[in-house]
Scaffold this motif. Structure first.
Motif, PDB file in Angstrom:
ATOM      1  N   UNK A   1      20.952  17.661  56.970  1.00 53.62           N
ATOM      2  CA  UNK A   1      21.875  18.606  57.517  1.00 53.62           C
ATOM      3  C   UNK A   1      21.609  18.733  59.012  1.00 53.62           C
ATOM      4  N   UNK A   2      22.673  18.695  59.786  1.00 51.51           N
ATOM      5  CA  UNK A   2      22.566  18.922  61.228  1.00 51.51           C
ATOM      6  C   UNK A   2      23.035  20.334  61.534  1.00 51.51           C
ATOM      7  N   UNK A   3      22.270  21.012  62.369  1.00 49.40           N
ATOM      8  CA  UNK A   3      22.592  22.379  62.775  1.00 49.40           C
ATOM      9  C   UNK A   3      22.696  22.395  64.292  1.00 49.40           C
ATOM     10  N   UNK A   4      23.770  22.968  64.791  1.00 45.55           N
ATOM     11  CA  UNK A   4      23.957  23.153  66.238  1.00 45.55           C
ATOM     12  C   UNK A   4      24.110  24.652  66.450  1.00 45.55           C
ATOM     13  N   UNK A   5      23.147  25.240  67.137  1.00 46.15           N
ATOM     14  CA  UNK A   5      23.069  26.690  67.244  1.00 46.15           C
ATOM     15  C   UNK A   5      23.034  27.119  68.701  1.00 46.15           C
ATOM     16  N   UNK A   6      23.896  28.081  69.048  1.00 40.09           N
ATOM     17  CA  UNK A   6      23.911  28.641  70.396  1.00 40.09           C
ATOM     18  C   UNK A   6      23.075  29.921  70.381  1.00 40.09           C
ATOM     19  N   UNK A   7      21.869  29.867  70.950  1.00 38.64           N
ATOM     20  CA  UNK A   7      20.995  31.044  70.915  1.00 38.64           C
ATOM     21  C   UNK A   7      21.482  32.141  71.863  1.00 38.64           C
ATOM     22  N   UNK A   8      21.008  33.356  71.619  1.00 40.35           N
ATOM     23  CA  UNK A   8      21.338  34.461  72.524  1.00 40.35           C
ATOM     24  C   UNK A   8      20.061  35.194  72.910  1.00 40.35           C
ATOM     25  N   UNK A   9      20.069  35.736  74.115  1.00 38.62           N
ATOM     26  CA  UNK A   9      18.939  36.508  74.592  1.00 38.62           C
ATOM     27  C   UNK A   9      17.771  35.682  75.110  1.00 38.62           C
ATOM     28  N   UNK A  10      17.976  34.374  75.266  1.00 37.94           N
ATOM     29  CA  UNK A  10      16.920  33.482  75.765  1.00 37.94           C
ATOM     30  C   UNK A  10      17.493  32.544  76.820  1.00 37.94           C
ATOM     31  N   UNK A  11      16.635  31.785  77.460  1.00 38.62           N
ATOM     32  CA  UNK A  11      17.056  30.870  78.518  1.00 38.62           C
ATOM     33  C   UNK A  11      17.708  29.597  77.988  1.00 38.62           C
ATOM     34  N   UNK A  12      17.305  29.147  76.810  1.00 36.88           N
ATOM     35  CA  UNK A  12      17.895  27.914  76.284  1.00 36.88           C
ATOM     36  C   UNK A  12      19.364  28.154  75.920  1.00 36.88           C
ATOM     37  N   UNK A  13      20.156  27.093  76.042  1.00 35.48           N
ATOM     38  CA  UNK A  13      21.611  27.188  75.843  1.00 35.48           C
ATOM     39  C   UNK A  13      22.064  26.645  74.497  1.00 35.48           C
ATOM     40  N   UNK A  14      21.270  25.776  73.876  1.00 29.47           N
ATOM     41  CA  UNK A  14      21.651  25.167  72.600  1.00 29.47           C
ATOM     42  C   UNK A  14      20.390  24.690  71.898  1.00 29.47           C
ATOM     43  N   UNK A  15      20.427  24.765  70.554  1.00 28.62           N
ATOM     44  CA  UNK A  15      19.348  24.209  69.742  1.00 28.62           C
ATOM     45  C   UNK A  15      20.003  23.286  68.723  1.00 28.62           C
ATOM     46  N   UNK A  16      19.591  22.029  68.723  1.00 31.39           N
ATOM     47  CA  UNK A  16      20.086  21.032  67.768  1.00 31.39           C
ATOM     48  C   UNK A  16      18.946  20.716  66.805  1.00 31.39           C
ATOM     49  N   UNK A  32      16.072  26.210  78.881  1.00 25.19           N
ATOM     50  CA  UNK A  32      14.840  26.927  78.557  1.00 25.19           C
ATOM     51  C   UNK A  32      13.647  26.349  79.291  1.00 25.19           C
ATOM     52  N   UNK A  33      12.479  26.821  78.969  1.00 27.58           N
ATOM     53  CA  UNK A  33      11.228  26.363  79.581  1.00 27.58           C
ATOM     54  C   UNK A  33      10.842  25.040  78.933  1.00 27.58           C
ATOM     55  N   UNK A  34      10.990  23.969  79.655  1.00 31.24           N
ATOM     56  CA  UNK A  34      10.866  22.624  79.101  1.00 31.24           C
ATOM     57  C   UNK A  34       9.580  22.397  78.313  1.00 31.24           C
ATOM     58  N   UNK A  35       8.456  22.728  78.879  1.00 25.06           N
ATOM     59  CA  UNK A  35       7.189  22.504  78.191  1.00 25.06           C
ATOM     60  C   UNK A  35       7.085  23.318  76.908  1.00 25.06           C
ATOM     61  N   UNK A  36       7.495  24.582  76.980  1.00 26.32           N
ATOM     62  CA  UNK A  36       7.409  25.443  75.803  1.00 26.32           C
ATOM     63  C   UNK A  36       8.359  24.983  74.697  1.00 26.32           C
ATOM     64  N   UNK A  37       9.594  24.657  75.058  1.00 28.71           N
ATOM     65  CA  UNK A  37      10.543  24.254  74.024  1.00 28.71           C
ATOM     66  C   UNK A  37      10.176  22.895  73.427  1.00 28.71           C
TER      67      UNK A  37
END
Length: 85
Positions: A1-16, A32-37
Motif C-alpha cells: 500500500x502506498x500512502x501520500x500524506x500532507x502533514x500539518x503543524x510541521x516543516x515537512x510538506x509531504x510524507x510518502x 523538513x529538517x533533512x537529517x532528522x527526517x
C-alpha cells in the motif's frame, strides 16, 4: 500500500510511505529538517506499523504540538482506519 500524506503543524510538506502488510518498507519526507527526517525514515523502515505508532505518536518538536515522527504515526493510523472501514 502506498500512502501520500500532507502533514500539518510541521516543516515537512509531504510524507510518502510504502507499507507491505504490516511492515513499513519505505518512508520519504519532502521538506523538513533533512537529517532528522532521513533518520526517522531509516529507523521506521522494517518496523511494524503498530510498533511505530506506539513509539512515535506523542513526540513533540520544540513548542509545537506535533512533530514529523508524530505526523508519520498519524498518517499510518489514518491508513489503518481507512483500511478497516
Amino acid at each position: 500500500m502506498e500512502i501520500h500524506y500532507k502533514p500539518s503543524g510541521v516543516c515537512s510538506k509531504m510524507i510518502d510511505i510504502v507499507v507491505d502488510g504490516d511492515i513499513i518498507r519505505s518512508v520519504k519526507f519532502t521538506g523538513g529538517c533533512s537529517g532528522n527526517t532521513q533518520g526517522v525514515a531509516a529507523l521506521a523502515q522494517g518496523m511494524t506499523v503498530q510498533e511505530y505508532i506506539k513509539r512515535c505518536k506523542d513526540i513533540k518538536c520544540g513548542f509545537k504540538k506535533t512533530s514529523c515522527p508524530a505526523q508519520l504515526a498519524e498518517a499510518l493510523e489514518e491508513a489503518l482506519s481507512a483500511a478497516t472501514v
